[in-house]
Design a protein around this motif. Sequence first.
Motif, PDB file in Angstrom:
ATOM      1  N   ILE A 163       0.837  -1.205   0.000  1.00 33.06           N
ATOM      2  CA  ILE A 163       0.000   0.000   0.000  1.00 33.06           C
ATOM      3  C   ILE A 163       0.869   1.251   0.000  1.00 33.06           C
ATOM      4  CG2 ILE A 163      -1.686   1.313   1.336  1.00 33.06           C
ATOM      5  CD1 ILE A 163      -2.817  -1.335   2.315  1.00 33.06           C
ATOM      6  N   VAL A 164       1.927   1.235   0.798  1.00 39.11           N
ATOM      7  CA  VAL A 164       2.813   2.400   0.864  1.00 39.11           C
ATOM      8  C   VAL A 164       3.527   2.633  -0.462  1.00 39.11           C
ATOM      9  CG1 VAL A 164       4.896   3.305   1.961  1.00 39.11           C
ATOM     10  CG2 VAL A 164       3.129   2.207   3.353  1.00 39.11           C
ATOM     11  N   ILE A 165       3.962   1.551  -1.105  1.00 33.71           N
ATOM     12  CA  ILE A 165       4.772   1.690  -2.317  1.00 33.71           C
ATOM     13  C   ILE A 165       3.926   2.008  -3.537  1.00 33.71           C
ATOM     14  CG2 ILE A 165       6.314   0.451  -3.896  1.00 33.71           C
ATOM     15  CD1 ILE A 165       7.290  -1.103  -1.410  1.00 33.71           C
ATOM     16  N   SER A 166       2.832   1.258  -3.733  1.00 35.21           N
ATOM     17  CA  SER A 166       2.091   1.392  -4.980  1.00 35.21           C
ATOM     18  C   SER A 166       0.628   1.760  -4.804  1.00 35.21           C
ATOM     19  CB  SER A 166       2.178   0.081  -5.765  1.00 35.21           C
ATOM     20  OG  SER A 166       1.546  -0.964  -5.041  1.00 35.21           O
ATOM     21  N   GLY A 167       0.172   1.943  -3.570  1.00 40.49           N
ATOM     22  CA  GLY A 167      -1.237   2.269  -3.380  1.00 40.49           C
ATOM     23  C   GLY A 167      -2.149   1.067  -3.538  1.00 40.49           C
ATOM     24  N   GLY A 168      -1.604  -0.149  -3.571  1.00 35.42           N
ATOM     25  CA  GLY A 168      -2.430  -1.348  -3.661  1.00 35.42           C
ATOM     26  C   GLY A 168      -2.301  -2.051  -4.982  1.00 35.42           C
ATOM     27  N   GLN A 169      -2.367  -1.314  -6.105  1.00 35.52           N
ATOM     28  CA  GLN A 169      -2.257  -1.904  -7.426  1.00 35.52           C
ATOM     29  C   GLN A 169      -1.386  -1.022  -8.283  1.00 35.52           C
ATOM     30  OE1 GLN A 169      -6.100  -2.641  -9.126  1.00 35.52           O
ATOM     31  NE2 GLN A 169      -6.222  -4.697  -8.245  1.00 35.52           N
ATOM     32  N   SER A 170      -0.787  -1.630  -9.307  1.00 40.46           N
ATOM     33  CA  SER A 170       0.125  -0.849 -10.129  1.00 40.46           C
ATOM     34  C   SER A 170       0.318  -1.534 -11.466  1.00 40.46           C
ATOM     35  CB  SER A 170       1.462  -0.688  -9.403  1.00 40.46           C
ATOM     36  OG  SER A 170       2.328   0.166 -10.132  1.00 40.46           O
ATOM     37  N   SER A 171       1.179  -0.951 -12.295  1.00 41.80           N
ATOM     38  CA  SER A 171       1.519  -1.511 -13.593  1.00 41.80           C
ATOM     39  C   SER A 171       2.427  -2.726 -13.405  1.00 41.80           C
ATOM     40  CB  SER A 171       2.219  -0.454 -14.435  1.00 41.80           C
ATOM     41  OG  SER A 171       3.412  -0.036 -13.793  1.00 41.80           O
ATOM     42  N   LEU A 172       2.877  -3.288 -14.533  1.00 38.04           N
ATOM     43  CA  LEU A 172       3.734  -4.471 -14.452  1.00 38.04           C
ATOM     44  C   LEU A 172       5.007  -4.180 -13.681  1.00 38.04           C
ATOM     45  CD1 LEU A 172       4.567  -7.329 -15.224  1.00 38.04           C
ATOM     46  CD2 LEU A 172       5.360  -6.432 -17.419  1.00 38.04           C
ATOM     47  N   PHE A 173       5.765  -3.169 -14.091  1.00 38.08           N
ATOM     48  CA  PHE A 173       7.022  -2.862 -13.422  1.00 38.08           C
ATOM     49  C   PHE A 173       6.788  -2.411 -11.987  1.00 38.08           C
ATOM     50  CE2 PHE A 173      10.313   0.220 -12.222  1.00 38.08           C
ATOM     51  CZ  PHE A 173      11.436  -0.567 -12.331  1.00 38.08           C
ATOM     52  N   GLY A 174       5.839  -1.495 -11.791  1.00 37.56           N
ATOM     53  CA  GLY A 174       5.558  -1.006 -10.445  1.00 37.56           C
ATOM     54  C   GLY A 174       5.014  -2.090  -9.542  1.00 37.56           C
ATOM     55  N   GLY A 175       4.142  -2.955 -10.092  1.00 33.92           N
ATOM     56  CA  GLY A 175       3.581  -4.024  -9.280  1.00 33.92           C
ATOM     57  C   GLY A 175       4.616  -5.057  -8.888  1.00 33.92           C
ATOM     58  N   ILE A 176       5.471  -5.435  -9.837  1.00 39.16           N
ATOM     59  CA  ILE A 176       6.528  -6.394  -9.531  1.00 39.16           C
ATOM     60  C   ILE A 176       7.494  -5.813  -8.510  1.00 39.16           C
ATOM     61  CG2 ILE A 176       8.565  -7.527 -10.499  1.00 39.16           C
ATOM     62  CD1 ILE A 176       6.967  -8.072 -13.001  1.00 39.16           C
ATOM     63  N   LEU A 177       7.857  -4.550  -8.694  1.00 40.26           N
ATOM     64  CA  LEU A 177       8.780  -3.912  -7.755  1.00 40.26           C
ATOM     65  C   LEU A 177       8.153  -3.790  -6.373  1.00 40.26           C
ATOM     66  CD1 LEU A 177      11.583  -2.656  -7.544  1.00 40.26           C
ATOM     67  CD2 LEU A 177      10.559  -0.438  -8.095  1.00 40.26           C
ATOM     68  N   ALA A 178       6.872  -3.409  -6.327  1.00 43.93           N
ATOM     69  CA  ALA A 178       6.202  -3.276  -5.032  1.00 43.93           C
ATOM     70  C   ALA A 178       6.108  -4.621  -4.318  1.00 43.93           C
ATOM     71  CB  ALA A 178       4.813  -2.682  -5.225  1.00 43.93           C
ATOM     72  N   ALA A 179       5.712  -5.662  -5.064  1.00 41.18           N
ATOM     73  CA  ALA A 179       5.620  -6.991  -4.442  1.00 41.18           C
ATOM     74  C   ALA A 179       6.992  -7.485  -4.011  1.00 41.18           C
ATOM     75  CB  ALA A 179       4.979  -7.966  -5.422  1.00 41.18           C
ATOM     76  N   ALA A 180       8.017  -7.243  -4.843  1.00 41.95           N
ATOM     77  CA  ALA A 180       9.366  -7.699  -4.507  1.00 41.95           C
ATOM     78  C   ALA A 180       9.905  -6.990  -3.267  1.00 41.95           C
ATOM     79  CB  ALA A 180      10.297  -7.485  -5.696  1.00 41.95           C
ATOM     80  N   ILE A 181       9.706  -5.683  -3.194  1.00 38.03           N
ATOM     81  CA  ILE A 181      10.178  -4.939  -2.026  1.00 38.03           C
ATOM     82  C   ILE A 181       9.419  -5.373  -0.773  1.00 38.03           C
ATOM     83  CG2 ILE A 181      10.335  -2.644  -0.992  1.00 38.03           C
ATOM     84  CD1 ILE A 181      10.900  -1.526  -3.734  1.00 38.03           C
ATOM     85  N   SER A 182       8.126  -5.638  -0.923  1.00 40.71           N
ATOM     86  CA  SER A 182       7.346  -6.112   0.216  1.00 40.71           C
ATOM     87  C   SER A 182       7.888  -7.422   0.742  1.00 40.71           C
ATOM     88  CB  SER A 182       5.880  -6.288  -0.199  1.00 40.71           C
ATOM     89  OG  SER A 182       5.350  -5.094  -0.726  1.00 40.71           O
ATOM     90  N   ILE A 183       8.207  -8.328  -0.167  1.00 41.24           N
ATOM     91  CA  ILE A 183       8.765  -9.619   0.235  1.00 41.24           C
ATOM     92  C   ILE A 183      10.180  -9.447   0.770  1.00 41.24           C
ATOM     93  CG2 ILE A 183       9.385 -11.912  -0.605  1.00 41.24           C
ATOM     94  CD1 ILE A 183       7.128 -11.588  -2.679  1.00 41.24           C
ATOM     95  N   THR A 184      10.933  -8.508   0.198  1.00 40.09           N
ATOM     96  CA  THR A 184      12.308  -8.268   0.646  1.00 40.09           C
ATOM     97  C   THR A 184      12.353  -7.878   2.115  1.00 40.09           C
ATOM     98  OG1 THR A 184      13.021  -7.602  -1.564  1.00 40.09           O
ATOM     99  CG2 THR A 184      14.344  -6.825   0.281  1.00 40.09           C
ATOM    100  N   VAL A 185      11.448  -7.019   2.522  1.00 41.71           N
ATOM    101  CA  VAL A 185      11.412  -6.592   3.921  1.00 41.71           C
ATOM    102  C   VAL A 185      11.212  -7.781   4.849  1.00 41.71           C
ATOM    103  CG1 VAL A 185      10.167  -5.158   5.592  1.00 41.71           C
ATOM    104  CG2 VAL A 185      10.564  -4.306   3.280  1.00 41.71           C
ATOM    105  N   VAL A 186      10.447  -8.762   4.387  1.00 40.58           N
ATOM    106  CA  VAL A 186      10.203  -9.953   5.209  1.00 40.58           C
ATOM    107  C   VAL A 186      11.424 -10.866   5.242  1.00 40.58           C
ATOM    108  CG1 VAL A 186       8.718 -11.973   5.476  1.00 40.58           C
ATOM    109  CG2 VAL A 186       7.745  -9.817   4.676  1.00 40.58           C
ATOM    110  N   PHE A 187      12.177 -10.916   4.126  1.00 40.56           N
ATOM    111  CA  PHE A 187      13.293 -11.857   4.019  1.00 40.56           C
ATOM    112  C   PHE A 187      14.592 -11.347   4.642  1.00 40.56           C
ATOM    113  CE2 PHE A 187      11.651 -14.292   0.057  1.00 40.56           C
ATOM    114  CZ  PHE A 187      10.695 -14.880   0.858  1.00 40.56           C
ATOM    115  N   ILE A 188      14.783 -10.046   4.719  1.00 40.30           N
ATOM    116  CA  ILE A 188      16.053  -9.491   5.203  1.00 40.30           C
ATOM    117  C   ILE A 188      16.430 -10.033   6.581  1.00 40.30           C
ATOM    118  CG2 ILE A 188      17.129  -7.364   6.053  1.00 40.30           C
ATOM    119  CD1 ILE A 188      16.015  -5.916   3.667  1.00 40.30           C
TER     120      ILE A 188
END
Length: 352
Positions: A163-188
Motif C-alpha cells: 500500500i505504501v509503495i504502490s497504493g495497492g495496485q500498479s503496472s507491471l514494473f511497479g507491481g513487480i517492484l512493489a511486491a518484490a520490495i514487500s517480500i524483501t522486507v520480510v526476508f532481510i
Amino acid sequence: MATSVTAPPEDAPRTDPSRRGWRRLPVVHQLRQSVGLQRGMLVAGLMLTGLFLLTALFAPLLAPYGHAQLRDADGPFGAQQPPSAEHWLGTTVGGYDVLSRVVHGSRTAILVILVAIVLSLFAGVLLGLVSGYFGGWLDRVLVVVCDAVYAFPSLLLAIVMAIVISGGQSSLFGGILAAAISITVVFIPQYFRVVRAETVRIKNEAFVESARVVGAGHWRIMTRHVLRNATRTLPLILTLNASEAILTLAGLGFLGFGIEPTAAAEWGYDLNAALSDVTSGIWWTSIFPGLAIVLVVLGLTLVGESLNDLADPRLRSRRAAGSADTAETPVVPGGALDAGPGGLDGIEETHR
C-alpha cells in the motif's frame, strides 16, 4: 634396504579433472549423494522447479494468447467458457484465456522471486556481515530492528508495504517492484540472522587472526575470508524463501493488493476473481491457477528440504562406509572453512 617405488603403468585409468569438476557442482553433487526416498524427493522437486523455470522462460511461445487478450479473429472469447479445442482450460469471468493466464503468471512469479531474493540477499548479507564482524551498539540496534520485523506477521507487513509503495495496485514494473520490495522486507531478517551468526563464529578463527596480524584491513578480511565462509548455507535458504515468495505474492494478489490484470497475469488475482465461479460449478477458472501455485511451491520446497537434509549429518543417509563421495562430503554445500586463495599459507602472500 631401500624400498623401490613402482611407477603406475601408462595404460592405468586416470581421473579426468573435467569429469570430477562437473560432479562437484552444487545440485549435481547433492543429487549423487542422495539415496532412496531422499533422492526421489530431490528429483521430483528438481523436475517441478525445472518445469516452472522453462514455462516462465518460454511463456510467449507456450501461451496461445496474450495475458490480457479478450478476442481473436473470430470475435470475443466469451466469459466462463468451458474447456474446448479453442481454449484448452476454458476462459475466466473476465473473458481471459485460462491457459494463457497460467503460463504468463509463471513469468510474473519468477520476476518477483528474482528481484526479491537479490534485494534481500544484498541487504541481509551486508547488514549481517557488518553487524557480526564489528559488534557493539550497531550490532545491538540491528538485532532489535530485525527481530521486531521478523516477529511481525509477514503477509500483513507485505500488505502494508504494498500500500505504501504502490497504493495497492500498479503496472507491471511497479507491481513487480512493489511486491518484490514487500517480500524483501520480510526476508532481510532471515539472511541477517544466518550471516551474523556465522560471522560471529568465523571472525575468531585462526586464519582471520592471521590475516589481522599481517596487516589486512577490515574490509579485506570481511570480503576475502569471512564472507565466503559465512554464506555457505544460503543456497538452502534461497529455495525455501522462493516458495515463500510465491505464497506471499499470491496472497497479495488474492487480497487485491497485487498487479492489475491488464498489466500482467498473476495467479493470486485470478483465484480471487474465480471465487464466485466455484459456487456456480465453474471449476476451471480456479483449479488451474491454484494448481500452479501448489506445484511450484511443492517443487521448491522439496528441493530446499532435500538440500537441507543432505547438509545435516544427522539427517543425511550415508552410502557404504567405503564410498569416497560420501566420506568427502562436507557438512554444508560450501565445504570446510576456507582461508582464501592459497589457504592458510597463502594469507601472508595475498597481503604483501
